[in-house]
Design a protein around this motif. Sequence first.
Motif, mmCIF file in Angstrom:
data_model
loop_
_atom_site.group_PDB
_atom_site.id
_atom_site.type_symbol
_atom_site.label_atom_id
_atom_site.label_comp_id
_atom_site.label_asym_id
_atom_site.label_seq_id
_atom_site.Cartn_x
_atom_site.Cartn_y
_atom_site.Cartn_z
ATOM 1 N N GLU A 17 0.839 -1.196 0.000
ATOM 2 C CA GLU A 17 0.000 0.000 0.000
ATOM 3 C C GLU A 17 0.880 1.255 0.000
ATOM 4 N N LYS A 20 -1.796 7.170 0.256
ATOM 5 C CA LYS A 20 -2.864 7.646 -0.611
ATOM 6 C C LYS A 20 -3.250 9.084 -0.301
ATOM 7 N N LYS A 38 -12.021 11.624 0.847
ATOM 8 C CA LYS A 38 -12.393 10.210 0.906
ATOM 9 C C LYS A 38 -13.862 9.977 0.567
ATOM 10 N N ASP A 41 -15.251 8.627 -4.503
ATOM 11 C CA ASP A 41 -14.676 7.326 -4.832
ATOM 12 C C ASP A 41 -13.806 7.343 -6.082
ATOM 13 N N ASP A 44 -7.889 8.471 -6.423
ATOM 14 C CA ASP A 44 -6.982 7.367 -6.125
ATOM 15 C C ASP A 44 -5.937 7.777 -5.094
ATOM 16 N N ARG A 45 -5.212 8.862 -5.373
ATOM 17 C CA ARG A 45 -4.182 9.360 -4.456
ATOM 18 C C ARG A 45 -4.257 10.879 -4.407
ATOM 19 N N GLN A 60 -4.943 12.269 -8.049
ATOM 20 C CA GLN A 60 -4.864 11.337 -9.161
ATOM 21 C C GLN A 60 -6.218 10.654 -9.235
ATOM 22 N N LYS A 62 -8.825 7.750 -10.508
ATOM 23 C CA LYS A 62 -8.741 6.317 -10.810
ATOM 24 C C LYS A 62 -8.818 6.111 -12.324
ATOM 25 N N LYS A 66 -10.685 8.527 -15.716
ATOM 26 C CA LYS A 66 -9.809 9.528 -16.325
ATOM 27 C C LYS A 66 -10.439 10.252 -17.504
#
Length: 129
Positions: A17, A20, A38, A41, A44-45, A60, A62, A66
């Motif tokens: 991991e 994030k 958070k 959804d 990603d980071r 970033q 997911k 994109k």
Amino acid sequence: MTLPLLAVLMLLNGCAEKEKFIVYGSPQNEGEVEALIKEEDFVDRTTVIQYDDSMLVAVQIKPWDKWKKAKLEKKLQKKFDKKYPNKDVFVSADYKIFYEANKIKKDQIEDNKLSDKITELIKLAKEET
């Protein structure tokens, strides 16, 4: 015998991991910012840099989301503007901005140079759009 062991170790290392959510600068509302991000959804980071009354949020998206990056970036920008009306918040989903924000954190840039570097990043992000 060593080849399967080596393959398993490499696989386990690749699944480690990564961080994030990273906050650099003043951690005054770190928990609120983390909770706000958070909720989405598609993120990603994230790297958040807080300085003075400003905040740079580099995310970033997911991979599957994109193709609608600009729309999601605007959604996150509106959310931050609503939550922090007294702060100058800039949200970017551009990988170059994310990379440079992580570089700032890694290099531990001092406060007097931080504002200039962030202003330069925001100018770069607005130029590209």
